[in-house]
Enzyme design. Structure first.
Site, PDB file in Angstrom:
ATOM      1  N   ASP A 115       0.876  -1.177   0.000  1.00  0.00           N
ATOM      2  CA  ASP A 115       0.000   0.000   0.000  1.00  0.00           C
ATOM      3  C   ASP A 115       0.910   1.223   0.000  1.00  0.00           C
ATOM      4  O   ASP A 115       1.627   1.470   0.982  1.00  0.00           O
ATOM      5  CB  ASP A 115      -0.889  -0.023   1.247  1.00  0.00           C
ATOM      6  CG  ASP A 115      -1.914   1.111   1.266  1.00  0.00           C
ATOM      7  OD1 ASP A 115      -1.906   1.947   0.340  1.00  0.00           O
ATOM      8  OD2 ASP A 115      -2.709   1.171   2.223  1.00  0.00           O
TER       9      ASP A 115
ATOM     10  N   ALA B  15       0.678   5.156  -0.262  1.00  0.00           N
ATOM     11  CA  ALA B  15      -0.255   6.284  -0.238  1.00  0.00           C
ATOM     12  C   ALA B  15       0.446   7.632  -0.138  1.00  0.00           C
ATOM     13  O   ALA B  15      -0.217   8.665  -0.236  1.00  0.00           O
ATOM     14  CB  ALA B  15      -1.222   6.130   0.935  1.00  0.00           C
TER      15      ALA B  15
END
Length: 394
Positions: A208, A210
């Site tokens: 992930d 971000a």
């Protein structure tokens, strides 16, 4: 029917926002909400985003649906931004999603279809939505040690020991950079050790990312992701544009499924498109279109990179200012980790009781686990926070 519904747990951050709004003190400081703010407390629209939106408004001739995977320019330019040249494009399936959260959700959906018995190993701590979505999908979750409460750095020995208990086919969820909520990052030597472990045990990495561009730079922040993606047989990557393009409300993200076997790309692409169709049909386009325009235009891209670098350096300066002020007040360097952390967040590493004491006594608002949003500070509020930390006995 509706009478059978049960109340859901209150969102702690939303409750914190309301407490902050109700606080009449002029010197209160909001370090809870996970959005970037400039020195005036505003989450600005980036210059390149404004320019691209104006161009789009003048030139766009239709609002018809895009394909299930979203705008191809967005997909291609985002793949290049995150992965660079580390993986050949024909080995990557990619679909646009409603934000990074949508990409995470679709990735977990893909895991359940591909291997219903897979467990997902998640760092302790991690972004709360990771755990919430996994629980909702009934995916077995296993925590692995990540943050050392004493050093406020990565507990890498503990992390590797826990990941060694994973079984072939299990998924390991990793943060690409600027770990949320701790701010403590892996170095490249550690990323390589993780790659070696993933390959030795037959584990599937899911990353992930971000906050690319918020830590050490666009290329530097993607280095670990690129190493994993290029060095493992299969990999999932969920990328968000909310922070580095400042387009939070446009809900713009991308999910990538990478296989070193190029013949798998077509099936992977078809499966990702199918998942999009089941969950929300066509993905939102406005934010994706803007990002694609910026990344494919030399002038817009240069201006975006320049402003993003201003944001990154501003947060680093706040980190150094806070660490220096705490060193001055305490006469020790025990808060030096704040200058070493990267991204929007740092985990102060104290108790909920002391977090509450800082809120009551000094109007300092942070999440109960002591996660604080560095971007919620400015040069005037740094001394207020430092004094509150000292007064609370953190």
């Amino acid at each position: 029917m509706f009478e059978t519904l049960k109340p859901q747990p209150a969102d702690k951050i939303l409750a914190l926002i309301q407490q902050y709004r109700d606080d009449p003190r002029d010197n209160k400081v909001d370090l809870g909400v996970g959005v970037y703010k400039d020195a005036s407390g505003v989450t600005p629209v980036m210059r390149a985003v404004k320019a691209a939106e104006k161009q789009l408004w003048e030139e766009q001739t239709t609002k018809a649906y895009t394909g299930l995977a979203g705008d191809p320019t967005f997909g291609d330019t985002m793949v290049k931004l995150v992965l660079g040249d580390s993986v050949a494009r024909d080995k990557i399936a990619a679909v646009a999603t409603p934000g990074g959260t949508g990409a995470v959700r679709q990735a977990f959906e893909l895991v359940t279809r591909a291997n219903p018995s897979a467990r997902v190993f998640v760092s302790n701590p991690t972004w709360p939505n990771h755990l919430s979505i996994l629980k909702y999908l009934n995916i077995e979750t296993v925590g692995y040690r990540y943050f050392d409460a004493e050093t406020r750095a990565v507990d890498f020995a503990g992390m590797m020991e826990d990941l060694n208990t994973a079984k072939s086919g299990d998924v390991v969820l990793l943060h690409g950079c600027c770990h949320n909520p701790t701010g403590a990052n892996l170095n490249m030597a550690q990323w390589q050790e993780i790659v070696d472990l993933l390959n030795a045990k037959g584990l599937i990495p899911m990353i992930d990312i971000a906050y690319q561009g918020f830590g050490d730079g666009l290329e530097e922040d993607a280095a670990g992701v690129r190493l994993v993606a290029s060095s493992t047989p299969e990999c999932l990557v969920a990328a968000s544009c909310s922070k580095n393009f400042g387009i939070y409300r446009e809900r713009t993200g991308l999910l990538m499924a990478i296989s070193q076997n190029a013949s798998a790309q077509a099936l992977n692409q078809q499966t990702l498109a199918f998942l999009n169709r089941q969950n929300y049909s066509f993905p939102p386009d406005h934010g994706a279109r803007i990002v694609g325009m910026i990344l494919s235009d030399d002038t817009l891209r240069a201006d975006w990179k320049s402003e993003l670098e201003e944001v990154r350096l501003g947060m680093l300066e706040l980190r150094h200012q806070l660490a220096t002020e705490l060193q001055r007040l305490t006469g020790s360097d025990r808060f030096g980790f704040l200058a070493q952390h990267r991204g929007m967040f740092s985990l102060l590493g104290t108790t909920p009781d002391l977090v509450e004491k800082m809120r009551v006594d000094a109007g300092i608002y942070m999440v109960g686990d002591s996660r604080m949003n560095i971007a919620g500070l400015n040069t005037k509020t740094v001394p207020l926070l430092a004094q509150a930390i000292v007064d609370a006995g953190v």
